[in-house]
Structure formats: C-alpha cells, structure tokens
Design a protein around this motif. Structure first.
Motif, PDB file in Angstrom:
ATOM      1  N   LYS A  40       0.834  -1.206   0.000  1.00  0.00           N
ATOM      2  CA  LYS A  40       0.000   0.000   0.000  1.00  0.00           C
ATOM      3  C   LYS A  40       0.871   1.259   0.000  1.00  0.00           C
ATOM      4  O   LYS A  40       0.600   2.201  -0.761  1.00  0.00           O
ATOM      5  CB  LYS A  40      -0.943   0.019   1.196  1.00  0.00           C
ATOM      6  N   ILE A  41       1.920   1.273   0.811  1.00  0.00           N
ATOM      7  CA  ILE A  41       2.819   2.427   0.845  1.00  0.00           C
ATOM      8  C   ILE A  41       3.443   2.630  -0.531  1.00  0.00           C
ATOM      9  O   ILE A  41       3.492   3.750  -1.051  1.00  0.00           O
ATOM     10  CB  ILE A  41       3.922   2.235   1.911  1.00  0.00           C
ATOM     11  N   PHE A  42       3.888   1.538  -1.133  1.00  0.00           N
ATOM     12  CA  PHE A  42       4.540   1.624  -2.439  1.00  0.00           C
ATOM     13  C   PHE A  42       3.556   2.071  -3.521  1.00  0.00           C
ATOM     14  O   PHE A  42       3.879   2.938  -4.334  1.00  0.00           O
ATOM     15  CB  PHE A  42       5.157   0.265  -2.797  1.00  0.00           C
ATOM     16  N   ASP A  43       2.361   1.491  -3.528  1.00  0.00           N
ATOM     17  CA  ASP A  43       1.352   1.872  -4.519  1.00  0.00           C
ATOM     18  C   ASP A  43       0.960   3.342  -4.376  1.00  0.00           C
ATOM     19  O   ASP A  43       0.828   4.051  -5.380  1.00  0.00           O
ATOM     20  CB  ASP A  43       0.110   0.981  -4.409  1.00  0.00           C
ATOM     21  N   ASP A  44       0.798   3.795  -3.138  1.00  0.00           N
ATOM     22  CA  ASP A  44       0.470   5.204  -2.899  1.00  0.00           C
ATOM     23  C   ASP A  44       1.594   6.108  -3.417  1.00  0.00           C
ATOM     24  O   ASP A  44       1.336   7.151  -4.024  1.00  0.00           O
ATOM     25  CB  ASP A  44       0.231   5.471  -1.418  1.00  0.00           C
ATOM     26  N   PHE A  45       2.825   5.693  -3.179  1.00  0.00           N
ATOM     27  CA  PHE A  45       3.990   6.458  -3.643  1.00  0.00           C
ATOM     28  C   PHE A  45       4.001   6.533  -5.164  1.00  0.00           C
ATOM     29  O   PHE A  45       4.174   7.614  -5.739  1.00  0.00           O
ATOM     30  CB  PHE A  45       5.261   5.801  -3.112  1.00  0.00           C
ATOM     31  N   ASN A  47       1.482   6.122  -7.272  1.00  0.00           N
ATOM     32  CA  ASN A  47       0.342   6.920  -7.733  1.00  0.00           C
ATOM     33  C   ASN A  47       0.614   8.411  -7.565  1.00  0.00           C
ATOM     34  O   ASN A  47       0.286   9.215  -8.443  1.00  0.00           O
ATOM     35  CB  ASN A  47      -0.940   6.519  -7.000  1.00  0.00           C
ATOM     36  N   MET A  48       1.218   8.771  -6.447  1.00  0.00           N
ATOM     37  CA  MET A  48       1.563  10.166  -6.210  1.00  0.00           C
ATOM     38  C   MET A  48       2.546  10.645  -7.274  1.00  0.00           C
ATOM     39  O   MET A  48       2.382  11.724  -7.843  1.00  0.00           O
ATOM     40  CB  MET A  48       2.159  10.319  -4.806  1.00  0.00           C
ATOM     41  N   GLN A  49       3.555   9.840  -7.582  1.00  0.00           N
ATOM     42  CA  GLN A  49       4.533  10.206  -8.608  1.00  0.00           C
ATOM     43  C   GLN A  49       3.852  10.422  -9.953  1.00  0.00           C
ATOM     44  O   GLN A  49       4.109  11.416 -10.632  1.00  0.00           O
ATOM     45  CB  GLN A  49       5.582   9.100  -8.766  1.00  0.00           C
ATOM     46  N   LEU A  50       2.999   9.495 -10.327  1.00  0.00           N
ATOM     47  CA  LEU A  50       2.305   9.600 -11.615  1.00  0.00           C
ATOM     48  C   LEU A  50       1.417  10.829 -11.675  1.00  0.00           C
ATOM     49  O   LEU A  50       1.383  11.533 -12.696  1.00  0.00           O
ATOM     50  CB  LEU A  50       1.487   8.337 -11.887  1.00  0.00           C
ATOM     51  N   ASN A  51       0.693  11.095 -10.598  1.00  0.00           N
ATOM     52  CA  ASN A  51      -0.190  12.260 -10.567  1.00  0.00           C
ATOM     53  C   ASN A  51       0.591  13.561 -10.700  1.00  0.00           C
ATOM     54  O   ASN A  51       0.199  14.452 -11.454  1.00  0.00           O
ATOM     55  CB  ASN A  51      -1.019  12.269  -9.286  1.00  0.00           C
ATOM     56  N   LEU A  52       1.712  13.659  -9.983  1.00  0.00           N
ATOM     57  CA  LEU A  52       2.519  14.881 -10.064  1.00  0.00           C
ATOM     58  C   LEU A  52       3.153  15.036 -11.441  1.00  0.00           C
ATOM     59  O   LEU A  52       3.202  16.137 -11.988  1.00  0.00           O
ATOM     60  CB  LEU A  52       3.582  14.891  -8.965  1.00  0.00           C
ATOM     61  N   GLN A  53       3.627  13.932 -12.016  1.00  0.00           N
ATOM     62  CA  GLN A  53       4.204  13.986 -13.366  1.00  0.00           C
ATOM     63  C   GLN A  53       3.152  14.411 -14.385  1.00  0.00           C
ATOM     64  O   GLN A  53       3.433  15.222 -15.270  1.00  0.00           O
ATOM     65  CB  GLN A  53       4.795  12.632 -13.753  1.00  0.00           C
ATOM     66  N   GLN A  72       5.854  13.492   2.705  1.00  0.00           N
ATOM     67  CA  GLN A  72       5.486  12.479   3.693  1.00  0.00           C
ATOM     68  C   GLN A  72       5.596  11.078   3.101  1.00  0.00           C
ATOM     69  O   GLN A  72       6.088  10.151   3.749  1.00  0.00           O
ATOM     70  CB  GLN A  72       4.071  12.727   4.216  1.00  0.00           C
ATOM     71  N   GLN A  73       5.156  10.925   1.861  1.00  0.00           N
ATOM     72  CA  GLN A  73       5.235   9.613   1.225  1.00  0.00           C
ATOM     73  C   GLN A  73       6.683   9.217   0.961  1.00  0.00           C
ATOM     74  O   GLN A  73       7.042   8.052   1.118  1.00  0.00           O
ATOM     75  CB  GLN A  73       4.404   9.585  -0.046  1.00  0.00           C
ATOM     76  N   VAL A  74       7.501  10.167   0.576  1.00  0.00           N
ATOM     77  CA  VAL A  74       8.924   9.882   0.356  1.00  0.00           C
ATOM     78  C   VAL A  74       9.561   9.425   1.670  1.00  0.00           C
ATOM     79  O   VAL A  74      10.340   8.461   1.690  1.00  0.00           O
ATOM     80  CB  VAL A  74       9.662  11.101  -0.233  1.00  0.00           C
ATOM     81  N   MET A  75       9.229  10.075   2.761  1.00  0.00           N
ATOM     82  CA  MET A  75       9.772   9.674   4.059  1.00  0.00           C
ATOM     83  C   MET A  75       9.323   8.259   4.419  1.00  0.00           C
ATOM     84  O   MET A  75      10.130   7.449   4.900  1.00  0.00           O
ATOM     85  CB  MET A  75       9.353  10.669   5.147  1.00  0.00           C
ATOM     86  N   VAL A  77       8.517   5.883   2.365  1.00  0.00           N
ATOM     87  CA  VAL A  77       9.202   4.968   1.453  1.00  0.00           C
ATOM     88  C   VAL A  77      10.645   4.759   1.917  1.00  0.00           C
ATOM     89  O   VAL A  77      11.141   3.625   1.952  1.00  0.00           O
ATOM     90  CB  VAL A  77       9.152   5.516   0.011  1.00  0.00           C
ATOM     91  N   GLN A  78      11.319   5.837   2.283  1.00  0.00           N
ATOM     92  CA  GLN A  78      12.720   5.742   2.700  1.00  0.00           C
ATOM     93  C   GLN A  78      12.885   4.944   3.989  1.00  0.00           C
ATOM     94  O   GLN A  78      13.912   4.309   4.198  1.00  0.00           O
ATOM     95  CB  GLN A  78      13.322   7.138   2.875  1.00  0.00           C
ATOM     96  N   GLN A  79      11.878   4.964   4.830  1.00  0.00           N
ATOM     97  CA  GLN A  79      11.952   4.258   6.104  1.00  0.00           C
ATOM     98  C   GLN A  79      11.600   2.777   5.970  1.00  0.00           C
ATOM     99  O   GLN A  79      11.834   2.003   6.890  1.00  0.00           O
ATOM    100  CB  GLN A  79      11.040   4.923   7.133  1.00  0.00           C
ATOM    101  N   ASN A  80      11.041   2.394   4.838  1.00  0.00           N
ATOM    102  CA  ASN A  80      10.644   1.004   4.629  1.00  0.00           C
ATOM    103  C   ASN A  80      11.779   0.264   3.923  1.00  0.00           C
ATOM    104  O   ASN A  80      12.111   0.559   2.773  1.00  0.00           O
ATOM    105  CB  ASN A  80       9.352   0.951   3.807  1.00  0.00           C
ATOM    106  N   GLU A  81      12.375  -0.692   4.609  1.00  0.00           N
ATOM    107  CA  GLU A  81      13.542  -1.396   4.077  1.00  0.00           C
ATOM    108  C   GLU A  81      13.223  -2.150   2.782  1.00  0.00           C
ATOM    109  O   GLU A  81      14.051  -2.195   1.865  1.00  0.00           O
ATOM    110  CB  GLU A  81      14.097  -2.371   5.115  1.00  0.00           C
ATOM    111  N   LYS A  82      12.037  -2.736   2.709  1.00  0.00           N
ATOM    112  CA  LYS A  82      11.681  -3.504   1.502  1.00  0.00           C
ATOM    113  C   LYS A  82      11.553  -2.594   0.290  1.00  0.00           C
ATOM    114  O   LYS A  82      12.031  -2.929  -0.799  1.00  0.00           O
ATOM    115  CB  LYS A  82      10.379  -4.274   1.726  1.00  0.00           C
ATOM    116  N   ILE A  83      10.921  -1.449   0.477  1.00  0.00           N
ATOM    117  CA  ILE A  83      10.752  -0.515  -0.634  1.00  0.00           C
ATOM    118  C   ILE A  83      12.100   0.100  -1.013  1.00  0.00           C
ATOM    119  O   ILE A  83      12.409   0.243  -2.202  1.00  0.00           O
ATOM    120  CB  ILE A  83       9.717   0.579  -0.308  1.00  0.00           C
ATOM    121  N   ALA A  84      12.901   0.429  -0.020  1.00  0.00           N
ATOM    122  CA  ALA A  84      14.225   0.992  -0.305  1.00  0.00           C
ATOM    123  C   ALA A  84      15.058   0.000  -1.118  1.00  0.00           C
ATOM    124  O   ALA A  84      15.737   0.394  -2.076  1.00  0.00           O
ATOM    125  CB  ALA A  84      14.933   1.353   0.999  1.00  0.00           C
ATOM    126  N   ALA A  85      14.970  -1.285  -0.779  1.00  0.00           N
ATOM    127  CA  ALA A  85      15.702  -2.315  -1.531  1.00  0.00           C
ATOM    128  C   ALA A  85      15.171  -2.423  -2.957  1.00  0.00           C
ATOM    129  O   ALA A  85      15.941  -2.587  -3.911  1.00  0.00           O
ATOM    130  CB  ALA A  85      15.607  -3.662  -0.816  1.00  0.00           C
TER     131      ALA A  85
END
Length: 114
Positions: A40-45, A47-53, A72-75, A77-85
């Motif tokens: 969910k965090i990744f999908d939200d991130f 979607n946010m990227q696509l919307n801003l682009q 907030q979403q970038v933070m 994402v950065q705090q989630n080890e799986k997404i960062a990987a």
C-alpha cells in the motif's frame, strides 16, 4: 535485415530476463507485494509520482499541500527497508538499460556526429 534486428532484440529481451539485475529486481518486487502494508505504501507512492508527473506535463501548478503529501510519502518509502531495496534494484536495472541504450544508439550517434 529488419527481421535480424528484431530477432536480436528478442534475444536481448530474454537475456535481460535472465540477468542477475532483473532477477534481483523481481525478488525485491515480490518482497514488497507480499506484504500488504508495504504494498500500500509503495502503490500510494507510485500513484503520487504519476499524478505529479501528469500535472507537470499538463502545465498545472502543484499545490503546497501536494508537495507536503509527497514529502510524507517519500519519508515513508525511505523508512521502509523492503521498498528501499526495491528502489535500489530498480536503479541498478535502470543503469543496465541506459548502458544498453547507449550501445544500441551508437551507430546513429556516430552517423549524426560525423
């Protein structure tokens, strides 16, 4: 001649699928999507990227609220080890694709630079 180029492209596709970088990327992707909260965090991130682009491409102004939400979403994402990987694996795969593109485009570059 075109058939040979397309055949070569299909071989390249298969080579990419079998590459260590792609296999690693797929593993990281699977890790993210196996965890519902992380997914969910990744999908939200994404979607946010696509919307801003999309807004930027259409010449629309990005609001301060959207900037804050993006931060907030970038933070998160950065705090989630799986997404960062996953993002690191995406970057590695992107580097490979850039190198491939540079090699493939070399004949055209040489043609137009002569």
């Amino acid at each position: 001649m075109a058939t040979n180029i397309l055949d070569s492209a299909k071989v390249l596709e298969q080579t990419i699928r079998e590459s260590a970088e792609f296999i690693h990327l797929k593993q990281q992707y699977d890790n993210v999507y196996a965890d519902e909260a992380t997914k969910k965090i990744f999908d939200d991130f994404r979607n946010m990227q696509l919307n801003l682009q999309t807004k930027q491409m259409q010449g629309e102004q990005i609001t301060q609220e959207e900037v804050m939400q993006a931060q907030q979403q970038v933070m998160a994402v950065q705090q989630n080890e799986k997404i960062a990987a996953l993002l690191e694996a995406e970057q590695q795969m992107s580097n490979v694709i850039q190198q491939i593109n540079k090699i493939v485009m070399k004949p055209l570059e040489e043609l137009y630079n002569d």
